[in-house]
Design a protein around this motif. Structure first.
Motif, mmCIF file in Angstrom:
data_model
loop_
_atom_site.group_PDB
_atom_site.id
_atom_site.type_symbol
_atom_site.label_atom_id
_atom_site.label_comp_id
_atom_site.label_asym_id
_atom_site.label_seq_id
_atom_site.Cartn_x
_atom_site.Cartn_y
_atom_site.Cartn_z
ATOM 1 N N LEU A 141 -23.024 -44.446 56.991
ATOM 2 C CA LEU A 141 -23.826 -45.257 57.898
ATOM 3 C C LEU A 141 -24.610 -44.387 58.879
ATOM 4 C CD1 LEU A 141 -21.299 -48.100 58.874
ATOM 5 C CD2 LEU A 141 -23.255 -48.293 57.321
ATOM 6 N N SER A 142 -25.866 -44.744 59.081
ATOM 7 C CA SER A 142 -26.666 -44.085 60.111
ATOM 8 C C SER A 142 -26.334 -44.706 61.468
ATOM 9 C CB SER A 142 -28.151 -44.271 59.815
ATOM 10 O OG SER A 142 -28.528 -45.629 60.021
ATOM 11 N N PRO A 143 -26.726 -44.062 62.574
ATOM 12 C CA PRO A 143 -26.518 -44.676 63.890
ATOM 13 C C PRO A 143 -27.151 -46.068 63.992
ATOM 14 C CG PRO A 143 -27.048 -42.361 64.152
ATOM 15 C CD PRO A 143 -27.240 -42.676 62.688
ATOM 16 N N ASN A 144 -28.328 -46.240 63.396
ATOM 17 C CA ASN A 144 -28.980 -47.554 63.436
ATOM 18 C C ASN A 144 -28.200 -48.595 62.634
ATOM 19 O OD1 ASN A 144 -31.086 -46.774 65.091
ATOM 20 N ND2 ASN A 144 -32.473 -46.293 63.397
ATOM 21 N N VAL A 172 -13.634 -48.039 52.238
ATOM 22 C CA VAL A 172 -14.323 -48.326 53.492
ATOM 23 C C VAL A 172 -14.625 -47.063 54.293
ATOM 24 C CG1 VAL A 172 -12.227 -48.760 54.856
ATOM 25 C CG2 VAL A 172 -14.384 -49.907 55.456
ATOM 26 N N GLU A 173 -13.757 -46.046 54.208
ATOM 27 C CA GLU A 173 -14.030 -44.791 54.917
ATOM 28 C C GLU A 173 -15.288 -44.123 54.368
ATOM 29 O OE1 GLU A 173 -12.845 -43.603 57.521
ATOM 30 O OE2 GLU A 173 -10.873 -44.521 57.841
ATOM 31 N N ILE A 220 -24.495 -53.423 62.648
ATOM 32 C CA ILE A 220 -23.203 -54.079 62.418
ATOM 33 C C ILE A 220 -22.564 -54.474 63.746
ATOM 34 C CG2 ILE A 220 -20.892 -53.816 61.441
ATOM 35 C CD1 ILE A 220 -22.094 -51.831 59.428
ATOM 36 N N TYR A 221 -22.639 -53.592 64.720
ATOM 37 C CA TYR A 221 -22.086 -53.886 66.049
ATOM 38 C C TYR A 221 -22.728 -55.146 66.627
ATOM 39 C CZ TYR A 221 -20.640 -53.109 70.915
ATOM 40 O OH TYR A 221 -20.106 -53.260 72.176
ATOM 41 N N ASP A 222 -24.059 -55.192 66.604
ATOM 42 C CA ASP A 222 -24.770 -56.350 67.162
ATOM 43 C C ASP A 222 -24.455 -57.621 66.377
ATOM 44 O OD1 ASP A 222 -25.890 -54.689 69.050
ATOM 45 O OD2 ASP A 222 -27.829 -54.507 68.031
ATOM 46 N N ASN A 230 -15.484 -48.296 66.068
ATOM 47 C CA ASN A 230 -15.316 -47.837 64.682
ATOM 48 C C ASN A 230 -14.212 -48.604 63.972
ATOM 49 O OD1 ASN A 230 -17.371 -45.968 64.738
ATOM 50 N ND2 ASN A 230 -16.031 -44.253 65.275
ATOM 51 N N LEU A 231 -13.115 -48.862 64.666
ATOM 52 C CA LEU A 231 -12.011 -49.606 64.070
ATOM 53 C C LEU A 231 -12.426 -51.048 63.791
ATOM 54 C CD1 LEU A 231 -9.111 -49.779 63.117
ATOM 55 C CD2 LEU A 231 -8.410 -50.206 65.492
ATOM 56 N N ALA A 232 -13.152 -51.659 64.729
ATOM 57 C CA ALA A 232 -13.611 -53.042 64.532
ATOM 58 C C ALA A 232 -14.529 -53.133 63.319
ATOM 59 C CB ALA A 232 -14.329 -53.533 65.786
ATOM 60 N N ILE A 233 -15.459 -52.201 63.218
ATOM 61 C CA ILE A 233 -16.396 -52.197 62.094
ATOM 62 C C ILE A 233 -15.645 -51.953 60.794
ATOM 63 C CG2 ILE A 233 -18.308 -50.921 61.055
ATOM 64 C CD1 ILE A 233 -19.417 -50.532 63.903
ATOM 65 N N LYS A 234 -14.678 -51.054 60.819
ATOM 66 C CA LYS A 234 -13.898 -50.748 59.621
ATOM 67 C C LYS A 234 -13.153 -51.972 59.119
ATOM 68 C CE LYS A 234 -10.200 -47.702 57.943
ATOM 69 N NZ LYS A 234 -9.305 -46.576 58.278
ATOM 70 N N GLN A 235 -12.531 -52.710 60.024
ATOM 71 C CA GLN A 235 -11.756 -53.886 59.619
ATOM 72 C C GLN A 235 -12.639 -54.939 58.972
ATOM 73 O OE1 GLN A 235 -9.527 -55.224 63.032
ATOM 74 N NE2 GLN A 235 -7.868 -53.775 62.653
ATOM 75 N N VAL A 236 -13.805 -55.164 59.537
ATOM 76 C CA VAL A 236 -14.698 -56.190 58.997
ATOM 77 C C VAL A 236 -15.331 -55.733 57.685
ATOM 78 C CG1 VAL A 236 -16.824 -57.480 59.394
ATOM 79 C CG2 VAL A 236 -15.161 -57.208 61.249
#
Length: 274
Positions: free
Chosen positions: A178-181, A171-172, A186-188, A156-162
């Motif tokens: 965001l949905s789980p998908n 950003v919050e 974003i993670y991928d 979550n922190l990594a996604i937030k920063q980007v």
């Protein structure tokens, strides 16, 4: 997806070529690698062939194949000739915008349509240039290693920063919608990213000769993109003779996720088939 190396007159180019049917040429954006899929690989299930060419400095495509968009556009033509492909519909994403423009403007007979997806056209601002040179120069491998480590420890922190640099929303608030998908997307995307030598080339690029484009153009942009301002859409529409702008109701640069993602998909297919 299996990749192939082709030795052009200017050096090695990496590409993948899958599917059957009319050919779509995909030019990915900044930091994207062979493993980054922003949903476009699924176009093969719509009856198209997908030719994905890694731009200079990314994956195994050598910088010598084109330091400018115009130079690499010429190299792309070599690849098309090698594969005996007469015409393509070009999809240019984000930082690949200038290359898509160069290809369509300088090689009219090879491009039947051009789709610009959150694609940059205007010069980078000085603040972004300074940050890019600092983060994605010699230390870019360490930067991406750090991001992947943070993804493991605190996704979550990594996604937030980007995402703070990709949305104009708080950003919050963005993350809460965001949905789980979407989070997996974003993670991928982050996990597969690597700048190589490519991003430092990207920040030197400008889109030139847009008025020379003869093919129909579709630009898909959102007002809430912090990294590619909506003024790029206005510039595209005011410069290209045959251009349609589709304003995406997306909350960030990532127009391929969120509640409007299905509309983006349909709009792209409608434009390709019309």
């Amino acid at each position: 997806m299996a990749s192939t190396l082709f030795d052009t007159s200017k050096g090695l180019v990496e590409y993948s070529y899958i599917g059957d049917g009319p050919v779509l040429l995909l030019l990915k954006g900044g930091h994207c690698t062979r493993d980054t899929d922003l949903s476009h690989n699924s176009l093969v299930y719509e009856g198209y062939s997908l030719l994905t060419i890694s731009r200079p400095g990314y994956d195994c495509t050598e910088v010598s194949t084109g330091r400018t968009p115009e130079e690499f556009a010429n190299t792309i033509i070599e690849v098309l000739d090698h594969l005996k492909i007469d015409q393509v519909t070009v999809i240019a994403i984000s930082a690949a915008g200038p290359t898509g423009v160069a290809l369509a403007a300088n090689h009219h007979q090879r491009v039947n349509k051009l789709i610009m997806e959150a694609a940059l056209l205007s010069p980078w601002d000085n603040k972004t240039l300074t940050q890019a040179r600092f983060l994605f120069g010699r230390g870019e491998k360490a930067v991406w290693k750090g991001i992947r480590t943070l993804l493991k420890v605190s996704p979550n922190l990594a996604i937030k920063q980007v995402m703070s640099s990709l949305t104009t929303d708080p950003v919050e608030d963005y993350l809460n919608k965001l949905s789980p998908n979407d989070r997996r997307f974003i993670y991928d995307m982050l996990w597969s990213s690597q700048s190589g030598k490519g991003f430092l080339l990207d920040i030197t690029h400008n889109a030139a000769n847009m008025s020379q484009i003869k093919a129909p153009v579709l630009g898909m942009y959102t007002q809430k993109d912090r990294s590619v301002d909506y003024s790029n859409a206005v510039l595209l529409q005011s410069t290209v003779p045959n251009c349609e702008i589709y304003e995406v109701k997306s909350d960030s640069h990532l127009i391929w996720i969120g509640e409007n993602a299905a509309n983006v998909w349909r709009k792209r297919l409608d434009f390709i088939t019309q």
